[in-house]
Write a protein that holds these residues in place. Sequence first.
Motif, PDB file in Angstrom:
ATOM      1  N   UNK A   8       0.718  -1.125   0.014  1.00  0.00           N
ATOM      2  CA  UNK A   8      -0.202  -0.072   0.162  1.00  0.00           C
ATOM      3  C   UNK A   8       0.756   1.278   0.051  1.00  0.00           C
ATOM      4  N   UNK A   9       2.007   1.106   0.198  1.00  0.00           N
ATOM      5  CA  UNK A   9       3.023   2.225   0.061  1.00  0.00           C
ATOM      6  C   UNK A   9       2.966   2.948  -1.416  1.00  0.00           C
ATOM      7  N   UNK A  10       3.371   4.185  -1.367  1.00  0.00           N
ATOM      8  CA  UNK A  10       3.523   4.912  -2.783  1.00  0.00           C
ATOM      9  C   UNK A  10       3.753   6.297  -2.601  1.00  0.00           C
ATOM     10  N   UNK A  38       8.312   3.304  11.536  1.00  0.00           N
ATOM     11  CA  UNK A  38       8.654   3.736  10.369  1.00  0.00           C
ATOM     12  C   UNK A  38      10.196   4.178  10.559  1.00  0.00           C
ATOM     13  N   UNK A  39      10.958   4.218   9.286  1.00  0.00           N
ATOM     14  CA  UNK A  39      12.353   4.561   9.419  1.00  0.00           C
ATOM     15  C   UNK A  39      12.740   5.386   8.241  1.00  0.00           C
ATOM     16  N   UNK A  40      12.915   6.635   8.519  1.00  0.00           N
ATOM     17  CA  UNK A  40      13.165   7.771   7.470  1.00  0.00           C
ATOM     18  C   UNK A  40      14.857   7.666   7.301  1.00  0.00           C
ATOM     19  N   UNK A  41      15.258   7.957   6.283  1.00  0.00           N
ATOM     20  CA  UNK A  41      16.718   7.923   5.827  1.00  0.00           C
ATOM     21  C   UNK A  41      17.556   8.607   6.987  1.00  0.00           C
ATOM     22  N   UNK A  42      18.771   7.831   7.421  1.00  0.00           N
ATOM     23  CA  UNK A  42      19.548   8.626   8.492  1.00  0.00           C
ATOM     24  C   UNK A  42      18.720   8.566   9.940  1.00  0.00           C
ATOM     25  N   UNK A  43      17.760   8.052  10.105  1.00  0.00           N
ATOM     26  CA  UNK A  43      17.201   8.234  11.474  1.00  0.00           C
ATOM     27  C   UNK A  43      16.751   6.719  11.586  1.00  0.00           C
ATOM     28  N   UNK A  90       6.520  12.622   6.822  1.00  0.00           N
ATOM     29  CA  UNK A  90       6.062  11.439   7.033  1.00  0.00           C
ATOM     30  C   UNK A  90       6.745  10.343   6.177  1.00  0.00           C
ATOM     31  N   UNK A  91       7.490  10.892   5.182  1.00  0.00           N
ATOM     32  CA  UNK A  91       8.178  10.121   4.257  1.00  0.00           C
ATOM     33  C   UNK A  91       9.183   9.058   4.875  1.00  0.00           C
ATOM     34  N   UNK A  92       9.094   7.789   4.797  1.00  0.00           N
ATOM     35  CA  UNK A  92       9.779   6.671   5.450  1.00  0.00           C
ATOM     36  C   UNK A  92       9.548   5.413   4.994  1.00  0.00           C
ATOM     37  N   UNK A 119       7.582   1.695   1.256  1.00  0.00           N
ATOM     38  CA  UNK A 119       8.110   2.875   1.138  1.00  0.00           C
ATOM     39  C   UNK A 119       6.994   3.656   0.904  1.00  0.00           C
ATOM     40  N   UNK A 120       6.789   4.730   1.639  1.00  0.00           N
ATOM     41  CA  UNK A 120       5.917   5.939   1.759  1.00  0.00           C
ATOM     42  C   UNK A 120       6.542   7.153   1.523  1.00  0.00           C
TER      43      UNK A 120
END
Length: 124
Positions: A8-10, A38-43, A90-92, A119-120
């Motif tokens: 369901x991501x996108x 959730x996990x964002x880049x670098x976090x 919310x991107x992650x 991925x969202x």
Amino acid sequence: QVQLVESGGGLVQAGGSLRLSCAASGRTFRNYNMGWFRQAPGKEREFVATISQNGGRTYYADSVKGRFTISRDNAKNTVYLQMNSLKPEDTAVYYCGARMGGSYYYSGAAYDYWGQGTQVTVSS
């Protein structure tokens, strides 16, 4: 043993909505509390929401409260995350997890099984 598969991501514009699904294998799904992280880049991976075995209790991170809704359908072995009013932050990659225990729902270490993530991406 529980296997979890997210979908369901996108890519969505800010203010838009997405609905994530997490399908679980096995007949013991109803015995597990379920969570979304959730996990964002670098976090680091962070807690988003959790729901109890029968769906009677839910908890949310402050950052998503009022915008996201977690739910589950034990007949379909599926947990959902409805995400509204999405923001670029919310991107992650979003992961669902299953835990047998009732405590420390906000800690990834409490979860016994994880999906591969979806991925969202929220554009501004």
